[in-house]
Write a protein that holds these residues in place. Structure first.
Motif, mmCIF file in Angstrom:
data_model
loop_
_atom_site.group_PDB
_atom_site.id
_atom_site.type_symbol
_atom_site.label_atom_id
_atom_site.label_comp_id
_atom_site.label_asym_id
_atom_site.label_seq_id
_atom_site.Cartn_x
_atom_site.Cartn_y
_atom_site.Cartn_z
ATOM 1 N N GLY A 282 -85.552 -7.935 -52.662
ATOM 2 C CA GLY A 282 -84.187 -8.163 -53.102
ATOM 3 C C GLY A 282 -83.801 -9.617 -53.281
ATOM 4 N N THR A 283 -84.752 -10.540 -53.134
ATOM 5 C CA THR A 283 -84.477 -11.970 -53.302
ATOM 6 C C THR A 283 -85.177 -12.481 -54.559
ATOM 7 O OG1 THR A 283 -86.416 -12.874 -52.166
ATOM 8 C CG2 THR A 283 -84.578 -12.109 -50.776
ATOM 9 N N PRO A 284 -84.884 -13.698 -55.003
ATOM 10 C CA PRO A 284 -85.600 -14.264 -56.154
ATOM 11 C C PRO A 284 -87.096 -14.421 -55.906
ATOM 12 C CG PRO A 284 -83.580 -15.495 -55.723
ATOM 13 C CD PRO A 284 -83.764 -14.571 -54.566
ATOM 14 N N LEU A 285 -87.517 -14.330 -54.649
ATOM 15 C CA LEU A 285 -88.927 -14.514 -54.295
ATOM 16 C C LEU A 285 -89.631 -13.190 -54.006
ATOM 17 C CD1 LEU A 285 -88.433 -17.574 -51.901
ATOM 18 C CD2 LEU A 285 -89.102 -17.614 -54.308
ATOM 19 N N ALA A 286 -89.050 -12.093 -54.444
ATOM 20 C CA ALA A 286 -89.584 -10.770 -54.108
ATOM 21 C C ALA A 286 -91.018 -10.564 -54.585
ATOM 22 C CB ALA A 286 -88.680 -9.681 -54.677
ATOM 23 N N SER A 287 -91.410 -11.242 -55.655
ATOM 24 C CA SER A 287 -92.766 -11.044 -56.196
ATOM 25 C C SER A 287 -93.838 -11.718 -55.356
ATOM 26 C CB SER A 287 -92.842 -11.565 -57.629
ATOM 27 O OG SER A 287 -92.601 -12.965 -57.677
ATOM 28 N N LEU A 288 -93.450 -12.571 -54.401
ATOM 29 C CA LEU A 288 -94.438 -13.249 -53.562
ATOM 30 C C LEU A 288 -94.836 -12.322 -52.417
ATOM 31 C CD1 LEU A 288 -92.945 -16.858 -53.344
ATOM 32 C CD2 LEU A 288 -94.684 -15.975 -54.911
ATOM 33 N N SER A 289 -95.972 -11.677 -52.561
ATOM 34 C CA SER A 289 -96.430 -10.742 -51.538
ATOM 35 C C SER A 289 -97.857 -11.002 -51.100
ATOM 36 C CB SER A 289 -96.289 -9.296 -52.029
ATOM 37 O OG SER A 289 -97.014 -9.117 -53.242
ATOM 38 N N ALA A 290 -98.707 -11.433 -52.023
ATOM 39 C CA ALA A 290 -100.118 -11.672 -51.705
ATOM 40 C C ALA A 290 -100.360 -13.157 -51.487
ATOM 41 C CB ALA A 290 -101.009 -11.170 -52.829
ATOM 42 N N HIS A 291 -101.283 -13.474 -50.594
ATOM 43 C CA HIS A 291 -101.657 -14.862 -50.334
ATOM 44 C C HIS A 291 -102.101 -15.543 -51.620
ATOM 45 C CE1 HIS A 291 -103.225 -18.307 -48.164
ATOM 46 N NE2 HIS A 291 -104.412 -18.136 -48.713
#
Length: 478
Positions: A282-291
């Motif tokens: 739900g944040t602008p950084l939601a796509s950051l999931s993998a190292h």
């Protein structure tokens, strides 16, 4: 060596590239100028700079760090973060024998804390659990690690942190003295499992489980977990000092012979770590999931981010700098007199009161790899830029309100190396932490959750736009 410098020629060949001479740098020290040499310099701040946020949360060592974290927080920009501490306790002496007694009065966990981040005006709740899985010497523990834990709560506490508190005492001369106060969280393990543990320890007086450290771990207590309550989704994250003399697990009981209170303290061993879990849904950084995953500043509302603990770093790319010396396929001799990155901090995130304390205490400039990882030596140590004239790692210098809420770092030597292909142009990583010369030594990256929001309006051509800029003072030779 006498260099004949033509500022007009320099401006001519630069006009077809991404740089343009736009100011007369009359106030800089020309570090590379030889005595007696008359050098004209040109200034540019129009280089193409690309900015992104990268997630680097893999293999962040936290075992036996100087500080471990407990707490939680949540906001619309960074998402939610939860920190837990896993700790082993030990017997300070072998063959423990307690005085005759009628059972335990209490078992109290005292925790010394020396760091905070977040809202300390509201009460927070912590729970203590017992480990059902012990530490293993051959294992390394990271911020992503965990150990099996009993679901039963041993004790709980609700309190308001007071990280800036002091106390006043009266000296022998009658003077009033203000001294530093040890900030303690006292958690009484008074739930049924906690009382059971206290009495189980007392019952083993003089027996095998209290003769050796291993016997204590195998039979009585493998360790404890300190965690924020599951209902606690905001508040503060505190940093615990498990090596402090005030941090201990104390058993209280009353001797039957003289009815006097007695106590015995168990202390943390060198085996402890903190786990940090983040969610950016739900944040602008939601796509950051993998190292190693990244998101451009343009796709994140023209912002970039750093946050220790959560693993967020800022990546700076200078894609066309290696062409700076070339005009019509011909390379020119060029000296970088001074080069620095100017990195604007979102004013609303630091302009109120002591908000600048939320910024990382240290931010080191590291070299990157092509796949957005930290470049390392063969020994595993991060390749940090060297601070100009210092020999130490290059770090961001924060300049507050008077200088526009900017970070600044001098990268002159790095730029000179790029221009002459002595370094690969894989970009730089702004790392919200110190680094260690020993890869197994934890750094601030595992021990803090401080953060910064960077304005990166890189596509805005307005000269007044707040964006990351590369400022270069350079000289060319004919």
């Amino acid at each position: 060596m006498n260099l004949r410098i033509s500022k007009a020629a320099a401006a001519l060949f630069l006009s077809s590239l991404v740089f343009s001479a736009c100011e007369d740098p009359t106030a800089i020290g020309l570090e590379l100028q030889e005595p007696g040499t008359q050098i004209g310099t040109t200034y540019s701040d129009t280089a193409t700079v690309k900015v992104s946020t990268v997630l680097l949360n893999d293999s962040v060592i936290t075992l036996n760090s100087a500080r471990v974290l407990v707490g939680s927080g949540s906001d619309a920009t960074f998402g939610s973060l939860t920190a837990k501490t896993f700790a082993e306790f030990g017997i300070p002496t072998a063959d423990i024998v307690f005085d005759a007694n009628k059972g335990a009065d209490s078992l109290v966990l005292r925790l010394d804390y020396d760091y905070y981040f977040g809202d300390t005006t509201q009460a927070i709740t912590w729970n203590v659990y017992k480990l059902t899985e012990g530490f293993i010497d051959q294992r390394t523990y990271y911020t992503s690690s965990s150990l099996e834990t009993s679901a039963e709560v041993l004790g709980t506490v609700t309190f308001r942190p007071r990280p800036k508190g002091t106390y006043v005492t009266l000296g022998a001369t009658g003077d009033t003295l203000t001294r530093n106060n040890p900030y303690l969280v006292n958690i009484k393990l008074d739930k049924a499992p906690g009382v059971e543990l206290a009495n189980a320890i007392l019952a083993q007086s003089g027996k095998e489980p209290l003769k050796t450290q291993q016997g204590f771990l195998d039979n009585l207590l493998k360790g404890l977990v300190i965690a924020p309550a599951s209902t606690q989704n905001n508040g503060a994250v505190l940093g615990l000092n498990l090596n402090a003399v005030n941090t201990k697990l104390t058993l209280y009981y009353t001797a039957t012979a003289d009815s006097k209170p007695k106590e015995y303290s168990f202390i943390p061993t060198s085996r402890f770590f903190n786990q940090i879990q983040s969610s950016r849904a739900g944040t602008p950084l939601a796509s950051l999931s993998a190292h190693g995953s990244s998101i451009s500043s343009g796709a994140a509302n023209n912002l970039a981010f750093m946050q220790a603990g959560a693993g967020l770093v800022t990546k700076i790319d200078l894609p066309y700098v290696t062409n700076f010396r070339t005009q019509n396929g011909v390379s020119k001799d060029l000296a970088v007199n001074k080069a620095e990155l100017v990195i604007p901090i979102l004013e609303s995130s630091v302009a109120n009161g002591n908000d600048s304390l939320k910024l990382p205490a240290i931010a080191t400039v590291l070299e990157s790899t092509l796949n957005n990882r930290i470049s390392r030596t063969t020994g595993g140590v991060p390749n940090a830029l060297v601070g100009e004239g210092t020999g130490a790692e290059a770090r961001l210098e924060y300049r507050g309100k008077g200088k526009g809420y900017n970070y600044v770092v001098n990268i002159t030597s790095y730029m000179q190396s790029l221009l002459y292909n002595r370094k690969a142009n894989n970009g730089l990583i702004l790392y919200p932490s110190n680094i260690s010369a020993t890869p197994s030594t934890p750094t601030n990256f595992a021990q803090t959750v401080n953060r910064a929001i960077i304005e990166a309006n890189q596509g805005n051509t307005n000269p007044a736009a707040r964006k990351v800029k590369l400022r270069i003072f350079y000289s060319t030779a004919q």
